[in-house]
Design a protein around this motif. Structure first.
Motif, PDB file in Angstrom:
ATOM      1  N   VAL A 185      -4.160   0.863 -13.815  1.00 42.69           N
ATOM      2  CA  VAL A 185      -3.575   0.146 -12.673  1.00 42.69           C
ATOM      3  C   VAL A 185      -2.063   0.323 -12.587  1.00 42.69           C
ATOM      4  N   PHE A 186      -1.522   1.244 -13.390  1.00 41.67           N
ATOM      5  CA  PHE A 186      -0.068   1.444 -13.335  1.00 41.67           C
ATOM      6  C   PHE A 186       0.346   2.014 -11.978  1.00 41.67           C
ATOM      7  N   ARG A 187      -0.374   3.023 -11.515  1.00 36.69           N
ATOM      8  CA  ARG A 187      -0.048   3.618 -10.210  1.00 36.69           C
ATOM      9  C   ARG A 187      -1.306   3.663  -9.357  1.00 36.69           C
ATOM     10  N   THR A 188      -1.382   2.745  -8.405  1.00 34.90           N
ATOM     11  CA  THR A 188      -2.554   2.664  -7.533  1.00 34.90           C
ATOM     12  C   THR A 188      -2.100   2.775  -6.078  1.00 34.90           C
ATOM     13  N   ARG A 189      -3.047   2.857  -5.177  1.00 36.74           N
ATOM     14  CA  ARG A 189      -2.674   2.989  -3.758  1.00 36.74           C
ATOM     15  C   ARG A 189      -2.623   1.640  -3.060  1.00 36.74           C
ATOM     16  N   GLU A 190      -3.269   0.653  -3.679  1.00 45.43           N
ATOM     17  CA  GLU A 190      -3.171  -0.729  -3.191  1.00 45.43           C
ATOM     18  C   GLU A 190      -2.764  -1.560  -4.391  1.00 45.43           C
ATOM     19  N   PHE A 191      -1.703  -2.344  -4.260  1.00 46.71           N
ATOM     20  CA  PHE A 191      -1.250  -3.146  -5.395  1.00 46.71           C
ATOM     21  C   PHE A 191      -0.569  -4.403  -4.862  1.00 46.71           C
ATOM     22  N   GLU A 192      -0.103  -5.214  -5.769  1.00 43.25           N
ATOM     23  CA  GLU A 192       0.486  -6.477  -5.342  1.00 43.25           C
ATOM     24  C   GLU A 192       1.922  -6.576  -5.838  1.00 43.25           C
ATOM     25  N   GLN A 193       2.809  -7.008  -4.973  1.00 41.99           N
ATOM     26  CA  GLN A 193       4.220  -7.142  -5.363  1.00 41.99           C
ATOM     27  C   GLN A 193       4.664  -8.599  -5.338  1.00 41.99           C
ATOM     28  N   MET A 194       5.648  -8.885  -6.182  1.00 37.73           N
ATOM     29  CA  MET A 194       6.289 -10.210  -6.178  1.00 37.73           C
ATOM     30  C   MET A 194       7.771  -9.890  -5.985  1.00 37.73           C
ATOM     31  N   PHE A 233       0.851  -1.207   0.000  1.00 35.45           N
ATOM     32  CA  PHE A 233       0.000   0.000   0.000  1.00 35.45           C
ATOM     33  C   PHE A 233       0.880   1.248   0.000  1.00 35.45           C
ATOM     34  N   ARG A 234       0.553   2.177  -0.862  1.00 36.83           N
ATOM     35  CA  ARG A 234       1.274   3.449  -0.872  1.00 36.83           C
ATOM     36  C   ARG A 234       0.265   4.564  -1.097  1.00 36.83           C
ATOM     37  N   ASN A 235       0.359   5.578  -0.253  1.00 41.23           N
ATOM     38  CA  ASN A 235      -0.575   6.693  -0.371  1.00 41.23           C
ATOM     39  C   ASN A 235      -0.083   7.632  -1.472  1.00 41.23           C
ATOM     40  N   GLU A 236      -0.096   7.133  -2.711  1.00 41.95           N
ATOM     41  CA  GLU A 236       0.441   7.881  -3.856  1.00 41.95           C
ATOM     42  C   GLU A 236      -0.231   9.247  -3.962  1.00 41.95           C
ATOM     43  N   ILE A 237       0.546  10.274  -4.241  1.00 42.78           N
ATOM     44  CA  ILE A 237      -0.006  11.627  -4.370  1.00 42.78           C
ATOM     45  C   ILE A 237      -0.902  11.708  -5.607  1.00 42.78           C
ATOM     46  N   GLU A 272       8.451   1.814 -15.653  1.00 44.50           N
ATOM     47  CA  GLU A 272       8.923   0.685 -14.814  1.00 44.50           C
ATOM     48  C   GLU A 272       7.848  -0.358 -14.525  1.00 44.50           C
ATOM     49  N   ILE A 273       8.220  -1.624 -14.764  1.00 39.47           N
ATOM     50  CA  ILE A 273       7.361  -2.709 -14.280  1.00 39.47           C
ATOM     51  C   ILE A 273       8.070  -3.497 -13.170  1.00 39.47           C
ATOM     52  N   GLU A 274       9.388  -3.358 -13.124  1.00 40.70           N
ATOM     53  CA  GLU A 274      10.152  -4.082 -12.103  1.00 40.70           C
ATOM     54  C   GLU A 274      11.435  -3.321 -11.793  1.00 40.70           C
ATOM     55  N   GLY A 275      11.853  -3.393 -10.533  1.00 40.36           N
ATOM     56  CA  GLY A 275      13.153  -2.846 -10.170  1.00 40.36           C
ATOM     57  C   GLY A 275      14.045  -3.985  -9.723  1.00 40.36           C
ATOM     58  N   VAL A 276      15.303  -3.979 -10.156  1.00 40.73           N
ATOM     59  CA  VAL A 276      16.258  -4.954  -9.613  1.00 40.73           C
ATOM     60  C   VAL A 276      17.310  -4.133  -8.877  1.00 40.73           C
ATOM     61  N   PRO A 300      15.045  -8.574  -6.932  1.00 40.08           N
ATOM     62  CA  PRO A 300      14.134  -8.290  -8.043  1.00 40.08           C
ATOM     63  C   PRO A 300      12.734  -8.083  -7.467  1.00 40.08           C
ATOM     64  N   SER A 301      12.132  -6.926  -7.789  1.00 40.67           N
ATOM     65  CA  SER A 301      10.839  -6.583  -7.199  1.00 40.67           C
ATOM     66  C   SER A 301       9.882  -6.116  -8.291  1.00 40.67           C
ATOM     67  N   CYS A 302       8.819  -6.903  -8.498  1.00 40.96           N
ATOM     68  CA  CYS A 302       7.931  -6.461  -9.570  1.00 40.96           C
ATOM     69  C   CYS A 302       6.477  -6.416  -9.124  1.00 40.96           C
ATOM     70  N   GLY A 303       5.683  -5.672  -9.872  1.00 38.71           N
ATOM     71  CA  GLY A 303       4.290  -5.463  -9.516  1.00 38.71           C
ATOM     72  C   GLY A 303       3.384  -6.303 -10.408  1.00 38.71           C
ATOM     73  N   VAL A 304       2.507  -7.078  -9.770  1.00 40.39           N
ATOM     74  CA  VAL A 304       1.577  -7.930 -10.524  1.00 40.39           C
ATOM     75  C   VAL A 304       0.698  -7.072 -11.443  1.00 40.39           C
ATOM     76  N   ASP A 305       0.228  -5.942 -10.900  1.00 36.97           N
ATOM     77  CA  ASP A 305      -0.723  -5.121 -11.656  1.00 36.97           C
ATOM     78  C   ASP A 305      -0.074  -4.503 -12.896  1.00 36.97           C
ATOM     79  N   ARG A 306       1.172  -4.062 -12.753  1.00 37.26           N
ATOM     80  CA  ARG A 306       1.853  -3.469 -13.916  1.00 37.26           C
ATOM     81  C   ARG A 306       2.181  -4.536 -14.954  1.00 37.26           C
ATOM     82  N   VAL A 307       2.514  -5.739 -14.485  1.00 30.51           N
ATOM     83  CA  VAL A 307       2.790  -6.830 -15.429  1.00 30.51           C
ATOM     84  C   VAL A 307       1.515  -7.185 -16.180  1.00 30.51           C
TER      85      VAL A 307
HETATM   86  P1  ATP Z   1       7.641   4.322  -9.222  1.00 33.07           P
HETATM   87  O1  ATP Z   1       8.984   4.980  -9.417  1.00 33.07           O
HETATM   88  O2  ATP Z   1       6.900   4.066 -10.489  1.00 33.07           O
HETATM   89  O3  ATP Z   1       6.815   4.997  -8.163  1.00 33.07           O
HETATM   90  P2  ATP Z   1       8.993   2.566  -7.476  1.00 33.07           P
HETATM   91  O4  ATP Z   1      10.393   2.653  -8.031  1.00 33.07           O
HETATM   92  O5  ATP Z   1       8.680   3.351  -6.261  1.00 33.07           O
HETATM   93  O6  ATP Z   1       7.931   2.884  -8.641  1.00 33.07           O
HETATM   94  P3  ATP Z   1       9.448   0.024  -6.339  1.00 33.07           P
HETATM   95  O7  ATP Z   1       9.508   0.554  -4.945  1.00 33.07           O
HETATM   96  O8  ATP Z   1      10.727  -0.335  -7.006  1.00 33.07           O
HETATM   97  O9  ATP Z   1       8.633   1.061  -7.243  1.00 33.07           O
HETATM   98  O10 ATP Z   1       8.421  -1.180  -6.361  1.00 33.07           O
HETATM   99  C1  ATP Z   1       8.628  -2.359  -7.123  1.00 33.07           C
HETATM  100  C2  ATP Z   1       7.496  -2.597  -8.078  1.00 33.07           C
HETATM  101  O11 ATP Z   1       6.224  -2.496  -7.429  1.00 33.07           O
HETATM  102  C3  ATP Z   1       7.421  -1.580  -9.209  1.00 33.07           C
HETATM  103  O12 ATP Z   1       8.309  -1.930 -10.263  1.00 33.07           O
HETATM  104  C4  ATP Z   1       5.978  -1.704  -9.647  1.00 33.07           C
HETATM  105  O13 ATP Z   1       5.788  -2.804 -10.537  1.00 33.07           O
HETATM  106  C5  ATP Z   1       5.262  -1.996  -8.339  1.00 33.07           C
HETATM  107  N1  ATP Z   1       4.686  -0.737  -7.839  1.00 33.07           N
HETATM  108  C6  ATP Z   1       5.272   0.203  -7.078  1.00 33.07           C
HETATM  109  N2  ATP Z   1       4.429   1.203  -6.791  1.00 33.07           N
HETATM  110  C7  ATP Z   1       3.253   0.891  -7.391  1.00 33.07           C
HETATM  111  C8  ATP Z   1       1.976   1.520  -7.462  1.00 33.07           C
HETATM  112  N3  ATP Z   1       1.728   2.671  -6.833  1.00 33.07           N
HETATM  113  N4  ATP Z   1       1.000   0.922  -8.192  1.00 33.07           N
HETATM  114  C9  ATP Z   1       1.216  -0.264  -8.821  1.00 33.07           C
HETATM  115  N5  ATP Z   1       2.407  -0.907  -8.775  1.00 33.07           N
HETATM  116  C10 ATP Z   1       3.412  -0.356  -8.075  1.00 33.07           C
END
Ligand code: ATP
Length: 434
Positions: A180-189, A170-174, A257-261, A298-305
């Motif tokens: 679903v690219f940037r949401t406040r509740e999402f799923e990470q792998m 969960f992130r309280n995105e501004i 970004e869909i994943e950060g390593v 390696p950290s990726c988001g299910v929703d972005r994938v």
């Molecule tokens: P961004 O720069 O786009 O805010 P981030 O670098 O903060 O992303 P990470 O902290 O590296 O993101 O999180 C790992 C992964 O989690 C991201 O690559 C993305 O797939 C997913 N993710 C992060 N924030 C969100 C969000 N607000 N909504 C959907 N997916 C997200």
């Protein structure tokens, strides 16, 4: 992107959350097809990162952790985005997303930038005061670090090894947005891969190439739609010594970004050792040495994938794939393992009881092994198109000939080729395609 959003809603992949109450910004629900597809993504990642590797194990932690975790990890202090607000219309923006310092909505002047912490707060227990504050996790990674000792003490793992998990964050995105690219509740792998200090560079490169392999070879995303972007030193997160973003070329958005390593060094375990007082070192029997391992994540988001996969697979064709037609139809060219429905069972007609019965028997035969959909409404052509639209790779038709010789047709989505097979060979025949 607008087309993708309306397609996803129309076909039951993704809905605006709480839509009957006008929605809630930054939250989405996954419908019947979306939830199946999300499961496919999770399963594929789990298989690739955990099941097929002898050196990676899983955990499944709670979403709310002791608040000290976030103090130790640095999130309480540093997990912030720069926030600004328009003095006239009072809309809020992420300052680092603005190209000039005027309100993009009304051209008004903007207020001074302040750091805004992205963690969502809640309270534990009946009293809402500062002692009961807790946070919904903004990433799943920290729960892996705080379980490092538990896992080490209970498993027979030798460095290098990984601990992985999938879960909500969960992130309280501004400014949530872009569907679903940037949401406040999402799923990470996420996976934390622990290595000997000094070996992190090789493992960092190894994991970048493994992750790219997952996107191209397993998910079927074209290489030219992916990019590895190196994060410059001054832009690195507080914990990272090196980092790349794996980006997908989204329509409208461009590469994002869909994943950060990340190469996280020994930052996290050291911090948790300091704040918890627990010894989080690893004893390396080969080196006869105790140390805090370095970490590659390696950290990726299910929703972005998922969004990337839908964008990648979405195709429009003239109706009947006949190029003289002016009407457009959609074909979702997903790889079979990613398709929400794997096989459609279609009785040619619904007014023949023998055909319907046979079709139901075929459904019973296939549905324990594959997600199957039984559909008897509309013309057969319409039903094929309905399945093409949601990406179903195989459609099985039960017709008059089936009653005579126990054969059915299998129609393949992309080529529209049809082949007759015996019902008794059907399961094996479909299994071969995965
Ligand atoms: P961004 O720069 O786009 O805010 P981030 O670098 O903060 O992303 P990470 O902290 O590296 O993101 O999180 C790992 C992964 O989690 C991201 O690559 C993305 O797939 C997913 N993710 C992060 N924030 C969100 C969000 N607000 N909504 C959907 N997916 C997200």
């Amino acid at each position: 992107m607008e087309k993708i959003v309306s397609f996803a809603k129309r076909k039951g992949f993704i809905f605006q959350s709480s839509s009957i109450y006008g929605g809630l910004q930054g939250f989405y629900d996954y419908g019947p097809l979306g939830s199946q597809m999300k499961k496919n993504i999770r399963d594929s990642w789990w298989n690739f990162m955990i099941n097929t590797r002898p050196d990676v194990v899983s955990v499944d932690s709670s979403i709310i952790l002791n608040p000290k975790v976030w103090e130790a990890s640095g999130h309480l202090k540093s997990f912030t985005d720069p926030l600004t607000e328009c003095k006239s219309c009072h809309k809020r923006f992420r300052a680092d997303h603005l190209t000039e310092f005027k309100c993009p909505e009304c051209r008004g002047d903007l207020m001074d930038v302040r750091n805004f912490n992205l963690m969502l707060k809640t309270f534990i227990g009946p009293v809402e005061d500062s002692t009961s504050v807790a946070y919904l996790r903004p990433e799943t990674a920290q729960a892996i670090f705080i379980n490092f000792k538990n896992v080490l003490d209970t498993q027979r793992l030798k460095i290098p090894f990984g601990i992985a998990q999938i879960g909500k964050a969960f992130r309280n995105e501004i400014t949530p947005g872009n569907f679903v690219f940037r949401t406040r509740e999402f799923e990470q792998m996420e996976m934390e891969f622990f290595v000997r200090p000094g070996e992190e560079k090789e493992w960092f490169e190894y994991w970048i190439s493994e992750r790219m392999r997952w996107y191209t070879d397993i998910l079927g995303i074209k290489k030219e739609n992916l990019r590895v972007k190196k994060i410059e030193k001054q832009e690195l997160a507080h914990y990272a010594i090196d980092c790349v973003d794996i980006e997908y070329n989204f329509p409208s958005l461009g590469f994002a970004e869909i994943e950060g390593v990340a190469s996280r060094g020994d930052y996290d375990l050291k911090q948790h050792e300091k704040y918890s007082g627990e010894d989080l070192k690893y004893f390396d029997e080969t080196l006869k040495e105790k140390y805090i391992p370095y970490v590659i994540e390696p950290s990726c988001g299910v929703d972005r994938v998922m969004l990337a996969l839908i964008c990648e697979a979405y195709n429009e064709f003239p109706k009947g794939r006949n190029f003289n037609s002016n009407n457009v139809e959609t074909l979702l060219k997903l790889k079979p393992i990613m398709a929400p429905v794997k096989v459609a069972i279609l009785p040619l007609v619904r007014n023949n009881q023998d055909i319907v019965l046979k079709a139901k028997q075929v459904f019973d035969l296939l549905s324990p092994c594959f997600v199957a959909e039984y559909d008897e409404t509309g013309t057969i052509g319409k039903r094929y198109r309905r399945q093409d639209e949601i990406g179903t790779p195989f459609s099985i038709t039960i017709d008059y000939k089936t009653l005579k010789d126990n054969t059915v047709t299998i129609r393949e989505r992309d080529t529209m080729k049809q082949e007759r097979v015996l019902i008794k060979d059907l399961l094996q025949c479909i299994q071969k395609q995965f």
